[in-house]
Design a protein around this motif. Structure first.
Motif, PDB file in Angstrom:
ATOM      1  N   ARG A  85       0.849  -1.181   0.000  1.00  0.00           N
ATOM      2  CA  ARG A  85       0.000   0.000   0.000  1.00  0.00           C
ATOM      3  C   ARG A  85       0.889   1.236   0.000  1.00  0.00           C
ATOM      4  O   ARG A  85       1.972   1.246   0.607  1.00  0.00           O
ATOM      5  N   TYR A  86       0.427   2.300  -0.654  1.00  0.00           N
ATOM      6  CA  TYR A  86       1.239   3.494  -0.834  1.00  0.00           C
ATOM      7  C   TYR A  86       0.437   4.754  -0.544  1.00  0.00           C
ATOM      8  O   TYR A  86      -0.798   4.737  -0.533  1.00  0.00           O
ATOM      9  N   LEU A  87       1.171   5.846  -0.365  1.00  0.00           N
ATOM     10  CA  LEU A  87       0.594   7.181  -0.429  1.00  0.00           C
ATOM     11  C   LEU A  87       1.003   7.772  -1.767  1.00  0.00           C
ATOM     12  O   LEU A  87       2.195   7.893  -2.061  1.00  0.00           O
ATOM     13  N   TRP A  88       0.021   8.140  -2.571  1.00  0.00           N
ATOM     14  CA  TRP A  88       0.278   8.714  -3.889  1.00  0.00           C
ATOM     15  C   TRP A  88       0.291  10.230  -3.749  1.00  0.00           C
ATOM     16  O   TRP A  88      -0.663  10.828  -3.237  1.00  0.00           O
ATOM     17  N   VAL A  89       1.380  10.850  -4.186  1.00  0.00           N
ATOM     18  CA  VAL A  89       1.603  12.275  -3.934  1.00  0.00           C
ATOM     19  C   VAL A  89       1.606  13.022  -5.268  1.00  0.00           C
ATOM     20  O   VAL A  89       2.454  12.766  -6.129  1.00  0.00           O
ATOM     21  N   ILE A  90       0.664  13.935  -5.425  1.00  0.00           N
ATOM     22  CA  ILE A  90       0.475  14.651  -6.686  1.00  0.00           C
ATOM     23  C   ILE A  90       1.221  15.978  -6.639  1.00  0.00           C
ATOM     24  O   ILE A  90       1.041  16.779  -5.720  1.00  0.00           O
ATOM     25  N   HIS A  91       2.060  16.221  -7.651  1.00  0.00           N
ATOM     26  CA  HIS A  91       2.797  17.479  -7.806  1.00  0.00           C
ATOM     27  C   HIS A  91       2.605  17.962  -9.250  1.00  0.00           C
ATOM     28  O   HIS A  91       2.520  17.146 -10.161  1.00  0.00           O
ATOM     29  N   PRO A  92       2.606  19.272  -9.484  1.00  0.00           N
ATOM     30  CA  PRO A  92       2.371  20.326  -8.510  1.00  0.00           C
ATOM     31  C   PRO A  92       0.869  20.541  -8.334  1.00  0.00           C
ATOM     32  O   PRO A  92       0.063  19.939  -9.058  1.00  0.00           O
ATOM     33  N   HIS A  93       0.494  21.411  -7.410  1.00  0.00           N
ATOM     34  CA  HIS A  93      -0.927  21.721  -7.252  1.00  0.00           C
ATOM     35  C   HIS A  93      -1.433  22.462  -8.477  1.00  0.00           C
ATOM     36  O   HIS A  93      -2.582  22.297  -8.879  1.00  0.00           O
ATOM     37  N   SER A  94      -0.567  23.253  -9.119  1.00  0.00           N
ATOM     38  CA  SER A  94      -0.938  24.175 -10.200  1.00  0.00           C
ATOM     39  C   SER A  94      -2.135  25.009  -9.735  1.00  0.00           C
ATOM     40  O   SER A  94      -2.315  25.218  -8.542  1.00  0.00           O
ATOM     41  N   ILE A  95      -2.958  25.514 -10.637  1.00  0.00           N
ATOM     42  CA  ILE A  95      -4.096  26.311 -10.187  1.00  0.00           C
ATOM     43  C   ILE A  95      -5.079  25.442  -9.417  1.00  0.00           C
ATOM     44  O   ILE A  95      -5.498  25.760  -8.312  1.00  0.00           O
ATOM     45  N   LEU A  96      -5.426  24.291  -9.976  1.00  0.00           N
ATOM     46  CA  LEU A  96      -6.318  23.372  -9.268  1.00  0.00           C
ATOM     47  C   LEU A  96      -6.182  21.975  -9.871  1.00  0.00           C
ATOM     48  O   LEU A  96      -7.092  21.479 -10.546  1.00  0.00           O
ATOM     49  N   ALA A  97      -5.023  21.351  -9.614  1.00  0.00           N
ATOM     50  CA  ALA A  97      -4.744  20.004 -10.136  1.00  0.00           C
ATOM     51  C   ALA A  97      -4.992  19.934 -11.633  1.00  0.00           C
ATOM     52  O   ALA A  97      -5.550  18.973 -12.152  1.00  0.00           O
ATOM     53  N   ASP A  98      -4.568  20.972 -12.335  1.00  0.00           N
ATOM     54  CA  ASP A  98      -4.759  21.034 -13.784  1.00  0.00           C
ATOM     55  C   ASP A  98      -3.966  19.917 -14.463  1.00  0.00           C
ATOM     56  O   ASP A  98      -2.893  19.561 -14.047  1.00  0.00           O
ATOM     57  N   GLY A  99      -4.469  19.397 -15.521  1.00  0.00           N
ATOM     58  CA  GLY A  99      -3.822  18.262 -16.193  1.00  0.00           C
ATOM     59  C   GLY A  99      -4.298  16.957 -15.598  1.00  0.00           C
ATOM     60  O   GLY A  99      -4.893  16.123 -16.285  1.00  0.00           O
ATOM     61  N   TRP A 100      -4.048  16.764 -14.308  1.00  0.00           N
ATOM     62  CA  TRP A 100      -4.524  15.569 -13.610  1.00  0.00           C
ATOM     63  C   TRP A 100      -6.043  15.472 -13.709  1.00  0.00           C
ATOM     64  O   TRP A 100      -6.596  14.408 -13.991  1.00  0.00           O
ATOM     65  N   HIS A 101      -6.734  16.592 -13.479  1.00  0.00           N
ATOM     66  CA  HIS A 101      -8.193  16.584 -13.511  1.00  0.00           C
ATOM     67  C   HIS A 101      -8.714  16.219 -14.901  1.00  0.00           C
ATOM     68  O   HIS A 101      -9.731  15.539 -15.050  1.00  0.00           O
ATOM     69  N   SER A 102      -8.017  16.658 -15.927  1.00  0.00           N
ATOM     70  CA  SER A 102      -8.435  16.337 -17.288  1.00  0.00           C
ATOM     71  C   SER A 102      -8.284  14.845 -17.579  1.00  0.00           C
ATOM     72  O   SER A 102      -9.090  14.261 -18.305  1.00  0.00           O
ATOM     73  N   ILE A 103      -7.245  14.229 -17.021  1.00  0.00           N
ATOM     74  CA  ILE A 103      -7.073  12.781 -17.197  1.00  0.00           C
ATOM     75  C   ILE A 103      -8.221  12.032 -16.539  1.00  0.00           C
ATOM     76  O   ILE A 103      -8.764  11.071 -17.095  1.00  0.00           O
ATOM     77  N   ILE A 104      -8.621  12.473 -15.349  1.00  0.00           N
ATOM     78  CA  ILE A 104      -9.744  11.842 -14.665  1.00  0.00           C
ATOM     79  C   ILE A 104     -11.021  12.028 -15.471  1.00  0.00           C
ATOM     80  O   ILE A 104     -11.847  11.119 -15.582  1.00  0.00           O
ATOM     81  N   ALA A 105     -11.190  13.210 -16.052  1.00  0.00           N
ATOM     82  CA  ALA A 105     -12.387  13.471 -16.856  1.00  0.00           C
ATOM     83  C   ALA A 105     -12.482  12.509 -18.035  1.00  0.00           C
ATOM     84  O   ALA A 105     -13.584  12.074 -18.402  1.00  0.00           O
ATOM     85  N   ARG A 106     -11.329  12.153 -18.611  1.00  0.00           N
ATOM     86  CA  ARG A 106     -11.328  11.289 -19.798  1.00  0.00           C
ATOM     87  C   ARG A 106     -11.509   9.811 -19.450  1.00  0.00           C
ATOM     88  O   ARG A 106     -11.647   8.985 -20.347  1.00  0.00           O
ATOM     89  N   ASN A 107     -11.528   9.487 -18.165  1.00  0.00           N
ATOM     90  CA  ASN A 107     -11.631   8.081 -17.753  1.00  0.00           C
ATOM     91  C   ASN A 107     -12.752   7.943 -16.729  1.00  0.00           C
ATOM     92  O   ASN A 107     -12.570   8.175 -15.535  1.00  0.00           O
ATOM     93  N   ILE A 108     -13.924   7.558 -17.204  1.00  0.00           N
ATOM     94  CA  ILE A 108     -15.132   7.583 -16.390  1.00  0.00           C
ATOM     95  C   ILE A 108     -15.081   6.618 -15.222  1.00  0.00           C
ATOM     96  O   ILE A 108     -15.743   6.811 -14.200  1.00  0.00           O
ATOM     97  N   GLU A 109     -14.273   5.565 -15.313  1.00  0.00           N
ATOM     98  CA  GLU A 109     -14.198   4.591 -14.228  1.00  0.00           C
ATOM     99  C   GLU A 109     -13.042   4.862 -13.262  1.00  0.00           C
ATOM    100  O   GLU A 109     -12.798   4.075 -12.352  1.00  0.00           O
ATOM    101  N   ALA A 110     -12.345   5.992 -13.429  1.00  0.00           N
ATOM    102  CA  ALA A 110     -11.148   6.266 -12.622  1.00  0.00           C
ATOM    103  C   ALA A 110     -11.440   6.261 -11.126  1.00  0.00           C
ATOM    104  O   ALA A 110     -10.650   5.759 -10.327  1.00  0.00           O
TER     105      ALA A 110
END
Length: 365
Positions: free
Chosen positions: A105-130
């Motif tokens: 088990r791990y702690l997943w650490v997201i960098h950078p925060h950017s304005i509001l997890a920009d980029g990361w949020h778009s990946i989640i949007a493209r994957n409905i089962e994420a």
């Protein structure tokens, strides 16, 4: 290949291609705008006007949303629609496929925060089962993760439709809950927080800032729970919006205290649409904590920063940030912009006092 198909099948494929082209031309741009406007809370500018102009209708709409927003059918429908509008240029890749054990088990650490997890949020949007209860997590991660950011996210439009039930607070209790009570869901967090959002700026590409110099709480939790960390870095996320670079240190410290990012961001045409959307989220190899004692927080934290910098520097040219220097900042960041200099001359702003020898205080993360 189509030469071997029947005329009816070729006609069917041509029709589907034509419909897809129409959708990409006339529907996707609006959904693209709606996705970015919604996730960055642009509706907060419209709501007061709507409440004054059409109070009854606006109140009815808010009540209707409150009634259905936690329904799975609504969450999936809106997620699918916004995912259709989200850019396909955001990518996620893993450098740690062989280093991550299925049995750990791990702690997943997201960098950078950017304005509001920009980029990361778009990946989640493209994957409905994420973040679906029945899914297998975001792409390349191959396990469920829960975003430990803030409990209110489970009720915030556009965000709650994507993170659903797998979002929680960033406190210790919320983080370890997933290790102790679930067989297959790891916590993830963004330690830079809203203070780090202040440093995201497409106008400053020679430096990339992580506001985690003072953030040791997440490391303390992992040391005590004997859990390794997996850093994930979204390259070019900080370049998606302009954000004035004045008084960054002051604004970051205030943002940290009030839990709201003091950012005045803007993208294309002064809107919430990003300037670029070709980001790449890269999963770095895990940072192992087995060689540290639970009380070696400072040592482990310092080595974690070097771990992140090592892989950032190693791959930054591959993902379009070859000219950027990764800089770790914290509460002692000294503003030296023209506004700060002017305020000091007027006696309205003092220089930051030097940190005491025992080091900065720990944050909640």
């Amino acid at each position: 290949r189509q030469s071997s198909l029947s005329p009816a099948m070729r006609s069917h494929l041509a029709k589907r291609t034509w419909i897809r082209t129409l959708g990409d031309t006339f529907i996707r741009p609006w959904l693209y705008w709606l996705f970015h406007s919604g996730r960055l809370f642009s509706y907060l500018y419209v709501l007061p006007v709507a409440l004054v102009a059409k109070p009854a209708a606006t109140a009815a709409g808010l009540l209707a949303y409150a009634a259905i927003h936690r329904q799975p059918w609504w969450q999936r429908a809106l997620h699918r629609a916004l995912g259709y509008g989200a850019s396909r240029r955001h990518k996620i890749v893993s450098l740690a496929q062989d280093a991550i054990s299925k049995d750990k088990r791990y702690l997943w650490v997201i960098h950078p925060h950017s304005i509001l997890a920009d980029g990361w949020h778009s990946i989640i949007a493209r994957n409905i089962e994420a973040f679906s209860d029945k899914g297998n997590g975001p792409p390349c991660i191959h396990r469920k993760i829960a975003l430990c950011f803030a409990p209110v996210i489970s009720h915030v439009p556009v965000h709650q439709e994507m993170y659903r039930n797998l979002c929680d607070g960033a406190d210790r209790k919320s983080i370890i809950k997933y290790w102790n009570t679930t067989p297959d869901t790891d916590p993830a967090l963004i330690p830079g927080g809203f203070a780090e959002a202040v440093f995201a700026n497409a106008g400053e590409k020679d430096k990339e800032y992580l506001y985690i110099k003072d953030r040791k709480g997440f490391m303390k939790i992992c040391l005590e729970e004997r859990k390794d960390l997996v850093p994930m870095y979204t390259f070019k996320a900080s370049w998606m919006y302009y954000n004035p670079g004045i008084l960054k240190g002051l604004r970051a410290r205030i943002s940290q205290k009030i839990s709201v990012g003091l950012v005045a961001f803007f993208g294309r045409f002064g809107t919430s649409m990003p300037l670029i959307d070709d980001t790449t989220t890269v999963i770095f190899p895990p940072f192992e904590i087995s060689k540290y004692r639970p009380d070696q927080v400072d040592e482990a934290h310092a080595d974690y920063l070097q771990h992140v910098k090592l892989y950032f520097d190693k791959h930054k040219a591959d993902y379009g940030m070859g000219q950027s220097e990764l800089v770790f900042v914290g509460n002692d960041f000294e503003d030296d912009d023209i506004v700060a200099q002017g305020l000091r001359k007027l006696g309205l702003m003092n220089k930051k006092k030097a940190q005491k020898s025992q080091g900065p205080p720990m944050s909640k993360l």
